[in-house]
Write a protein that holds these residues in place. Structure first.
Motif, PDB file in Angstrom:
ATOM      1  N   ILE A  42       6.218  -5.004 -10.429  1.00 24.01           N
ATOM      2  CA  ILE A  42       5.047  -5.156  -9.562  1.00 24.01           C
ATOM      3  C   ILE A  42       4.827  -6.639  -9.296  1.00 24.01           C
ATOM      4  O   ILE A  42       4.675  -7.431 -10.217  1.00 24.01           O
ATOM      5  N   CYS A  43       4.814  -6.994  -8.030  1.00 26.75           N
ATOM      6  CA  CYS A  43       4.599  -8.383  -7.623  1.00 26.75           C
ATOM      7  C   CYS A  43       3.108  -8.638  -7.387  1.00 26.75           C
ATOM      8  O   CYS A  43       2.546  -9.576  -7.921  1.00 26.75           O
ATOM      9  N   LYS A  44       2.466  -7.794  -6.592  1.00 24.03           N
ATOM     10  CA  LYS A  44       1.039  -7.932  -6.283  1.00 24.03           C
ATOM     11  C   LYS A  44       0.433  -6.552  -6.100  1.00 24.03           C
ATOM     12  O   LYS A  44       1.105  -5.618  -5.672  1.00 24.03           O
ATOM     13  N   ALA A  45      -0.849  -6.458  -6.389  1.00 24.46           N
ATOM     14  CA  ALA A  45      -1.605  -5.235  -6.106  1.00 24.46           C
ATOM     15  C   ALA A  45      -2.843  -5.641  -5.310  1.00 24.46           C
ATOM     16  O   ALA A  45      -3.481  -6.656  -5.601  1.00 24.46           O
ATOM     17  N   ASN A  46      -3.156  -4.867  -4.290  1.00 20.04           N
ATOM     18  CA  ASN A  46      -4.307  -5.130  -3.409  1.00 20.04           C
ATOM     19  C   ASN A  46      -4.269  -6.541  -2.840  1.00 20.04           C
ATOM     20  O   ASN A  46      -5.249  -7.282  -2.880  1.00 20.04           O
ATOM     21  N   TRP A  47      -3.141  -6.916  -2.286  1.00 22.40           N
ATOM     22  CA  TRP A  47      -2.970  -8.240  -1.683  1.00 22.40           C
ATOM     23  C   TRP A  47      -3.685  -8.253  -0.334  1.00 22.40           C
ATOM     24  O   TRP A  47      -3.444  -7.400   0.513  1.00 22.40           O
ATOM     25  N   ARG A  48      -4.603  -9.217  -0.168  1.00 28.89           N
ATOM     26  CA  ARG A  48      -5.462  -9.234   1.022  1.00 28.89           C
ATOM     27  C   ARG A  48      -5.352 -10.533   1.801  1.00 28.89           C
ATOM     28  O   ARG A  48      -5.189 -11.602   1.225  1.00 28.89           O
ATOM     29  N   THR A  49      -5.471 -10.381   3.120  1.00 29.57           N
ATOM     30  CA  THR A  49      -5.660 -11.515   4.020  1.00 29.57           C
ATOM     31  C   THR A  49      -6.785 -11.123   4.965  1.00 29.57           C
ATOM     32  O   THR A  49      -7.323 -10.016   4.885  1.00 29.57           O
ATOM     33  N   ARG A  50      -7.092 -12.009   5.899  1.00 33.71           N
ATOM     34  CA  ARG A  50      -8.147 -11.669   6.867  1.00 33.71           C
ATOM     35  C   ARG A  50      -7.700 -10.573   7.834  1.00 33.71           C
ATOM     36  O   ARG A  50      -8.510  -9.898   8.450  1.00 33.71           O
ATOM     37  N   ILE A  51      -6.404 -10.343   7.931  1.00 35.25           N
ATOM     38  CA  ILE A  51      -5.864  -9.321   8.832  1.00 35.25           C
ATOM     39  C   ILE A  51      -5.917  -7.935   8.206  1.00 35.25           C
ATOM     40  O   ILE A  51      -6.134  -6.944   8.887  1.00 35.25           O
ATOM     41  N   GLY A  52      -5.716  -7.858   6.903  1.00 38.74           N
ATOM     42  CA  GLY A  52      -5.700  -6.564   6.242  1.00 38.74           C
ATOM     43  C   GLY A  52      -5.241  -6.654   4.808  1.00 38.74           C
ATOM     44  O   GLY A  52      -5.203  -7.739   4.224  1.00 38.74           O
ATOM     45  N   GLU A  53      -4.868  -5.502   4.258  1.00 36.34           N
ATOM     46  CA  GLU A  53      -4.507  -5.411   2.853  1.00 36.34           C
ATOM     47  C   GLU A  53      -3.243  -4.567   2.692  1.00 36.34           C
ATOM     48  O   GLU A  53      -3.021  -3.614   3.431  1.00 36.34           O
ATOM     49  N   ILE A  54      -2.446  -4.948   1.714  1.00 36.24           N
ATOM     50  CA  ILE A  54      -1.321  -4.130   1.298  1.00 36.24           C
ATOM     51  C   ILE A  54      -1.622  -3.688  -0.128  1.00 36.24           C
ATOM     52  O   ILE A  54      -1.934  -4.506  -0.987  1.00 36.24           O
ATOM     53  N   ASP A  55      -1.535  -2.382  -0.356  1.00 42.72           N
ATOM     54  CA  ASP A  55      -1.938  -1.838  -1.650  1.00 42.72           C
ATOM     55  C   ASP A  55      -1.064  -2.332  -2.800  1.00 42.72           C
ATOM     56  O   ASP A  55      -1.577  -2.803  -3.811  1.00 42.72           O
ATOM     57  N   ILE A  56       0.259  -2.210  -2.662  1.00 45.23           N
ATOM     58  CA  ILE A  56       1.163  -2.612  -3.744  1.00 45.23           C
ATOM     59  C   ILE A  56       2.390  -3.288  -3.142  1.00 45.23           C
ATOM     60  O   ILE A  56       2.962  -2.797  -2.165  1.00 45.23           O
ATOM     61  N   ILE A  57       2.772  -4.409  -3.735  1.00 45.18           N
ATOM     62  CA  ILE A  57       4.023  -5.073  -3.385  1.00 45.18           C
ATOM     63  C   ILE A  57       4.870  -5.053  -4.651  1.00 45.18           C
ATOM     64  O   ILE A  57       4.433  -5.520  -5.704  1.00 45.18           O
ATOM     65  N   ALA A  58       6.048  -4.467  -4.548  1.00 44.68           N
ATOM     66  CA  ALA A  58       6.910  -4.297  -5.724  1.00 44.68           C
ATOM     67  C   ALA A  58       8.354  -4.553  -5.343  1.00 44.68           C
ATOM     68  O   ALA A  58       8.694  -4.607  -4.161  1.00 44.68           O
ATOM     69  N   GLY A  59       9.194  -4.704  -6.347  1.00 49.37           N
ATOM     70  CA  GLY A  59      10.606  -4.933  -6.096  1.00 49.37           C
ATOM     71  C   GLY A  59      11.485  -4.064  -6.970  1.00 49.37           C
ATOM     72  O   GLY A  59      11.079  -3.648  -8.057  1.00 49.37           O
ATOM     73  N   LYS A  60      12.684  -3.794  -6.446  1.00 45.33           N
ATOM     74  CA  LYS A  60      13.684  -3.057  -7.203  1.00 45.33           C
ATOM     75  C   LYS A  60      15.024  -3.253  -6.509  1.00 45.33           C
ATOM     76  O   LYS A  60      15.108  -3.138  -5.287  1.00 45.33           O
TER      77      LYS A  60
END
Length: 146
Positions: A42-60
């Motif tokens: 897991i890289c980030k959870a609930n990553w936000r900017t003024r444009i919107g949000e991404i719930d989970i950023i992960a890698g594999k």
């Protein structure tokens, strides 16, 4: 003033409102656990900017995944599945967010030697219990968007 039973009382409306907003974070926590169990970092959870949000950023396997998590109760899933919430406007916004993330987090992208980027939907269906607590997920589905 006293609340009158189940049909439209203020207390019941407030409970339904609070329960609705607790379902999303509950699903996101389940999704993170599911991803870790299946070998993602897991890289980030609930990553936000003024444009919107991404719930989970992960890698594999050198791929960076951007996940949108949609959690539904089993009674609602058949009427309005989570995949119906991914419309073309949402996909355009996610593409912009991915570009912003890659620009801001170049060190993460370089360090992980990322070879690909994918946007997936995690659709979680949970069963309601009589007490209003959520039971274990009935289903967890991955849907690749791009």
């Amino acid at each position: 003033m006293k609340s009158i039973g189940i049909i439209g009382g203020i207390k019941e409306q407030k409970r339904a409102f609070i329960k609705f907003f607790k379902l999303g974070p509950f699903g996101e926590r389940l999704a993170i656990r599911y991803l870790i169990k299946n070998g993602y970092w897991i890289c980030k959870a609930n990553w936000r900017t003024r444009i919107g949000e991404i719930d989970i950023i992960a890698g594999k396997n050198r791929v960076l995944y951007f996940f949108e998590v949609k959690t539904r109760r089993s009674s609602v899933q058949s009427i309005y599945p989570g995949r119906d919430a991914i419309i073309s406007a949402k996909i355009k916004r996610v593409k912009r967010l991915i570009g912003i993330f890659v620009d801001e987090e170049r060190a993460v992208v370089r360090r992980g030697r990322i070879k690909g980027i994918k946007f997936n939907l995690i659709e979680i269906t949970v069963r309601d219990s009589i007490l209003g607590r959520y039971l274990l997920p009935a289903k967890v589905r991955f849907l690749e968007v791009f």
